[in-house]
Design a protein around this motif. Sequence first.
Motif, PDB file in Angstrom:
ATOM      1  N   VAL A 175      29.618  -9.260  65.556  1.00 17.17           N
ATOM      2  CA  VAL A 175      30.772  -9.338  66.482  1.00 17.17           C
ATOM      3  C   VAL A 175      32.085  -9.407  65.701  1.00 17.17           C
ATOM      4  O   VAL A 175      33.023  -8.653  65.963  1.00 17.17           O
ATOM      5  N   SER A 176      32.105 -10.307  64.709  1.00 12.35           N
ATOM      6  CA  SER A 176      33.366 -10.429  63.943  1.00 12.35           C
ATOM      7  C   SER A 176      33.641  -9.152  63.146  1.00 12.35           C
ATOM      8  O   SER A 176      34.792  -8.756  62.974  1.00 12.35           O
ATOM      9  N   GLY A 177      32.575  -8.489  62.674  1.00 11.90           N
ATOM     10  CA  GLY A 177      32.745  -7.208  61.963  1.00 11.90           C
ATOM     11  C   GLY A 177      33.374  -6.161  62.866  1.00 11.90           C
ATOM     12  O   GLY A 177      34.321  -5.472  62.467  1.00 11.90           O
ATOM     13  N   ILE A 178      32.842  -6.085  64.108  1.00 17.35           N
ATOM     14  CA  ILE A 178      33.383  -5.099  65.066  1.00 17.35           C
ATOM     15  C   ILE A 178      34.855  -5.417  65.367  1.00 17.35           C
ATOM     16  O   ILE A 178      35.707  -4.524  65.384  1.00 17.35           O
ATOM     17  N   ILE A 179      35.140  -6.730  65.557  1.00 18.97           N
ATOM     18  CA  ILE A 179      36.538  -7.130  65.839  1.00 18.97           C
ATOM     19  C   ILE A 179      37.437  -6.742  64.666  1.00 18.97           C
ATOM     20  O   ILE A 179      38.528  -6.196  64.853  1.00 18.97           O
ATOM     21  N   CYS A 180      36.979  -7.024  63.442  1.00 18.50           N
ATOM     22  CA  CYS A 180      37.795  -6.709  62.242  1.00 18.50           C
ATOM     23  C   CYS A 180      38.049  -5.210  62.131  1.00 18.50           C
ATOM     24  O   CYS A 180      39.182  -4.791  61.862  1.00 18.50           O
ATOM     25  N   VAL A 181      36.968  -4.416  62.323  1.00 14.98           N
ATOM     26  CA  VAL A 181      37.129  -2.957  62.228  1.00 14.98           C
ATOM     27  C   VAL A 181      38.112  -2.467  63.307  1.00 14.98           C
ATOM     28  O   VAL A 181      39.025  -1.685  63.038  1.00 14.98           O
ATOM     29  N   GLY A 182      37.934  -3.008  64.525  1.00 11.29           N
ATOM     30  CA  GLY A 182      38.832  -2.621  65.632  1.00 11.29           C
ATOM     31  C   GLY A 182      40.270  -2.981  65.328  1.00 11.29           C
ATOM     32  O   GLY A 182      41.199  -2.180  65.499  1.00 11.29           O
ATOM     33  N   LEU A 183      40.454  -4.210  64.822  1.00 12.14           N
ATOM     34  CA  LEU A 183      41.808  -4.690  64.517  1.00 12.14           C
ATOM     35  C   LEU A 183      42.451  -3.867  63.395  1.00 12.14           C
ATOM     36  O   LEU A 183      43.619  -3.451  63.483  1.00 12.14           O
ATOM     37  N   PHE A 184      41.635  -3.577  62.363  1.00 10.04           N
ATOM     38  CA  PHE A 184      42.159  -2.794  61.243  1.00 10.04           C
ATOM     39  C   PHE A 184      42.556  -1.389  61.713  1.00 10.04           C
ATOM     40  O   PHE A 184      43.630  -0.886  61.359  1.00 10.04           O
ATOM     41  N   THR A 185      41.674  -0.785  62.525  1.00  6.16           N
ATOM     42  CA  THR A 185      41.966   0.561  63.036  1.00  6.16           C
ATOM     43  C   THR A 185      43.248   0.544  63.865  1.00  6.16           C
ATOM     44  O   THR A 185      44.103   1.421  63.741  1.00  6.16           O
ATOM     45  N   PHE A 186      43.356  -0.494  64.668  1.00  9.23           N
ATOM     46  CA  PHE A 186      44.531  -0.625  65.532  1.00  9.23           C
ATOM     47  C   PHE A 186      45.815  -0.792  64.693  1.00  9.23           C
ATOM     48  O   PHE A 186      46.818  -0.120  64.916  1.00  9.23           O
ATOM     49  N   ILE A 187      45.742  -1.665  63.679  1.00  7.23           N
ATOM     50  CA  ILE A 187      46.915  -1.875  62.800  1.00  7.23           C
ATOM     51  C   ILE A 187      47.236  -0.587  62.055  1.00  7.23           C
ATOM     52  O   ILE A 187      48.388  -0.164  61.972  1.00  7.23           O
ATOM     53  N   PHE A 188      46.171   0.049  61.520  1.00 10.16           N
ATOM     54  CA  PHE A 188      46.390   1.260  60.737  1.00 10.16           C
ATOM     55  C   PHE A 188      47.041   2.347  61.588  1.00 10.16           C
ATOM     56  O   PHE A 188      48.014   2.985  61.180  1.00 10.16           O
ATOM     57  N   ASP A 189      46.521   2.495  62.801  1.00  8.60           N
ATOM     58  CA  ASP A 189      47.027   3.542  63.683  1.00  8.60           C
ATOM     59  C   ASP A 189      48.428   3.227  64.210  1.00  8.60           C
ATOM     60  O   ASP A 189      49.300   4.090  64.243  1.00  8.60           O
ATOM     61  N   GLN A 190      48.632   1.984  64.579  1.00  7.61           N
ATOM     62  CA  GLN A 190      49.876   1.628  65.257  1.00  7.61           C
ATOM     63  C   GLN A 190      51.011   1.224  64.311  1.00  7.61           C
ATOM     64  O   GLN A 190      52.173   1.314  64.671  1.00  7.61           O
ATOM     65  N   VAL A 191      50.673   0.732  63.139  1.00  6.52           N
ATOM     66  CA  VAL A 191      51.736   0.254  62.240  1.00  6.52           C
ATOM     67  C   VAL A 191      51.823   1.104  60.971  1.00  6.52           C
ATOM     68  O   VAL A 191      52.836   1.773  60.736  1.00  6.52           O
ATOM     69  N   ILE A 192      50.759   1.088  60.187  1.00  8.45           N
ATOM     70  CA  ILE A 192      50.834   1.724  58.862  1.00  8.45           C
ATOM     71  C   ILE A 192      51.056   3.234  58.966  1.00  8.45           C
ATOM     72  O   ILE A 192      51.959   3.777  58.326  1.00  8.45           O
ATOM     73  N   LEU A 193      50.244   3.864  59.803  1.00 11.22           N
ATOM     74  CA  LEU A 193      50.362   5.324  59.939  1.00 11.22           C
ATOM     75  C   LEU A 193      51.736   5.725  60.476  1.00 11.22           C
ATOM     76  O   LEU A 193      52.382   6.633  59.962  1.00 11.22           O
ATOM     77  N   LYS A 194      52.176   4.997  61.493  1.00 11.64           N
ATOM     78  CA  LYS A 194      53.493   5.289  62.085  1.00 11.64           C
ATOM     79  C   LYS A 194      54.600   5.095  61.057  1.00 11.64           C
ATOM     80  O   LYS A 194      55.532   5.881  60.960  1.00 11.64           O
ATOM     81  N   TYR A 195      54.456   4.028  60.262  1.00 13.30           N
ATOM     82  CA  TYR A 195      55.466   3.757  59.234  1.00 13.30           C
ATOM     83  C   TYR A 195      55.495   4.864  58.182  1.00 13.30           C
ATOM     84  O   TYR A 195      56.562   5.310  57.757  1.00 13.30           O
ATOM     85  N   MET A 196      54.278   5.318  57.806  1.00 10.41           N
ATOM     86  CA  MET A 196      54.200   6.380  56.792  1.00 10.41           C
ATOM     87  C   MET A 196      54.807   7.683  57.316  1.00 10.41           C
ATOM     88  O   MET A 196      55.516   8.378  56.601  1.00 10.41           O
ATOM     89  N   PHE A 197      54.535   7.981  58.574  1.00 14.71           N
ATOM     90  CA  PHE A 197      55.118   9.187  59.160  1.00 14.71           C
ATOM     91  C   PHE A 197      56.644   9.078  59.204  1.00 14.71           C
ATOM     92  O   PHE A 197      57.369   9.997  58.890  1.00 14.71           O
ATOM     93  N   ARG A 198      57.097   7.892  59.603  1.00 16.64           N
ATOM     94  CA  ARG A 198      58.536   7.669  59.715  1.00 16.64           C
ATOM     95  C   ARG A 198      59.195   7.799  58.342  1.00 16.64           C
ATOM     96  O   ARG A 198      60.264   8.366  58.210  1.00 16.64           O
ATOM     97  N   LYS A 199      58.522   7.254  57.325  1.00 18.48           N
ATOM     98  CA  LYS A 199      59.052   7.293  55.958  1.00 18.48           C
ATOM     99  C   LYS A 199      59.160   8.736  55.460  1.00 18.48           C
ATOM    100  O   LYS A 199      60.133   9.100  54.794  1.00 18.48           O
ATOM    101  N   SER A 200      58.136   9.543  55.823  1.00 20.44           N
ATOM    102  CA  SER A 200      58.179  10.933  55.338  1.00 20.44           C
ATOM    103  C   SER A 200      59.065  11.807  56.240  1.00 20.44           C
ATOM    104  O   SER A 200      59.195  13.004  56.004  1.00 20.44           O
ATOM    105  N   GLY A 201      59.624  11.201  57.279  1.00 19.89           N
ATOM    106  CA  GLY A 201      60.601  11.923  58.110  1.00 19.89           C
ATOM    107  C   GLY A 201      59.974  12.810  59.168  1.00 19.89           C
ATOM    108  O   GLY A 201      60.658  13.600  59.789  1.00 19.89           O
TER     109      GLY A 201
END
Lengths: 194, 120
Positions: B91-117
């Motif tokens: 359960v905690s593994g699934i939550i962690c994977v979900g949370l990481f995917t969510f952060i990666f998709d919503q924060v890191i990826l968006k930030y990287m796209f924004r940085k590259s213009g």
Amino acid sequence: MDDVALVNALKSGNTNAFRFLVDKYRNLVWHMVLRMTNRQEDAEDLCQEIFIRVFKQVDKYRGDAKLSTWIGSIAYNACIDNLRKKKREVLSSAGSIESIDLARADVAPLLGNIDRGAITKLVHRIIEKMPLHYRTVITLFHLEEFSYREIEEITGMPEGTVKSYLSRGREIIREKMTELIPDIQPVLFEADKC
Amino acid sequence: MDMKELNSELDGMIAKALREPPDYIIPDSFTDELVKKLEKQLAWKELLSEFGLKSGLVLASLLIMTICLVFPAKNDPAPLIQWIAINRFIVSGIICVGLFTFIFDQVILKYMFRKSGKAF
């Protein structure tokens, strides 16, 4: 763009307004940081920190003082914080004006060829050696052309104290100049003739 | 020229020197670097607050869903809790994977796209 429009644009998070603000006030902040901290190495970082602070605190600007005065007070407090953090200078007491330690050897290259440029450099070296409050007040008054009242708003020092620091500061510069270059007056006389 | 005049000449030169800025000048790139730094800070702030809001919405939805499923049927939640306790690592593994995917998709990826213009 006037200060009111600039502040309103900053409040709405406009980064172009921020760019304009930095271009307009960067010399003020740079001079204050250089003179107050006496360090060029981390002056740029501190200036950046000050402007970021200005941007974050712009909602607190009520418009009852000039924007330059308000920015000056943020810069002043940031420099004091920086000096406290690095414990570079005892802010309260010490720093007696009589203890300015500027030996002839320190300024020997300047004394070799006394012209107006060398005199300017010498004055700057004397200011560097002055206690914090003297060099701050001298910079704000002479370089940035703030009034006594505005310096009071920036530093929180009473107007009388500001006047006293200024007058004593100028006096000590004069004394140090004539002490370091005993024959400065004939030199001036020569320069005047040229 | 008498002493008084020489003194006033000296005072004049000192006054002029006091109006001269220090030798070190602010680098030309200062404004650009600072604006970039501010934009970066603002982007992070915006993305993190957006992420916080979305996470809150997801958690609130899950909570409402759980309440709706468990309580109206008057099911005993004990077996569910026991099942979670037994499978806590999964359960905690699934939550962690979900949370990481969510952060990666919503924060890191968006930030990287924004940085590259690039637009997103």
